[in-house]
Write a protein that holds these residues in place. Sequence first.
Motif, PDB file in Angstrom:
ATOM      1  N   PRO A 121     -53.169   0.828  -0.597  1.00 50.21           N
ATOM      2  CA  PRO A 121     -52.183   0.765   0.483  1.00 50.21           C
ATOM      3  C   PRO A 121     -50.913   0.052   0.018  1.00 50.21           C
ATOM      4  N   PRO A 122     -49.749   0.469   0.491  1.00 46.43           N
ATOM      5  CA  PRO A 122     -48.502  -0.199   0.100  1.00 46.43           C
ATOM      6  C   PRO A 122     -48.500  -1.656   0.557  1.00 46.43           C
ATOM      7  N   ALA A 123     -47.739  -2.484  -0.164  1.00 46.80           N
ATOM      8  CA  ALA A 123     -47.708  -3.918   0.125  1.00 46.80           C
ATOM      9  C   ALA A 123     -46.659  -4.277   1.163  1.00 46.80           C
ATOM     10  N   GLU A 124     -45.726  -3.361   1.433  1.00 48.71           N
ATOM     11  CA  GLU A 124     -44.684  -3.669   2.411  1.00 48.71           C
ATOM     12  C   GLU A 124     -44.271  -2.405   3.148  1.00 48.71           C
ATOM     13  N   MET A 125     -43.540  -2.584   4.228  1.00 46.82           N
ATOM     14  CA  MET A 125     -43.087  -1.457   5.033  1.00 46.82           C
ATOM     15  C   MET A 125     -42.084  -0.587   4.275  1.00 46.82           C
ATOM     16  N   ASP A 126     -42.016   0.680   4.669  1.00 46.03           N
ATOM     17  CA  ASP A 126     -41.001   1.563   4.124  1.00 46.03           C
ATOM     18  C   ASP A 126     -39.656   1.276   4.793  1.00 46.03           C
TER      19      ASP A 126
END
Length: 204
Positions: A121-126
């Motif tokens: 999962p990505p570590a921060e928002m897009d």
Amino acid sequence: MQRSIMFAAAAIAALSLAACSREEAANNPNNPGQSEPVNAAQDAVGAAVGQTSAATLGANTKQGYVMNAAVGDMYEIAAGNMAQQRSKNADVKAFAKMIVTDHTAASNQMKPLAQAAGETPPAEMDQRRKGMIDNLKAASDADFDKVFLTQQVAAHEEALTLHQGYAGNGDEAGLKGHAAKVAPKIQAHLDKAKQLAQGAGAAH
């Protein structure tokens, strides 16, 4: 399939354009926050882009699903925490607390399932969700609830499309099960957001 690819390409192009516009605004010290109508228009465009992304890549690929679900949870937690601090309405604050609790749980439940499926999962928002948070921060105290609830309706409509879509079309059993488990809570959040939005005069 070709149609889905075209939709996805259009969504990516729109997101890129929105990110460029926001970066230009962020680099302009004389423009700390756009006007409220511009912010509302950006949120509306972002909602349309999000629906397309959720219905195409997100609902049909494990990579798209994990990315969209993870950043959606991050946005909800950030927005919910802000609403608990800024809203003066007890019902809105209670709703915000609920979404923080539920989306934190959903995020924690998905992480091991994503890793088991070979996804990180990505570590921060897009950029799109960061833009929504920026617009929420820029809302006046008088308009905060309206902006928050308008975003919540759009975000949960997108999340419902994502989770229901992957639950039906997904290619990884663990993540499909998670999507099916989360979808009813997303529906409950959406119903509550719409109810509150009516009282706040928010668009929905």
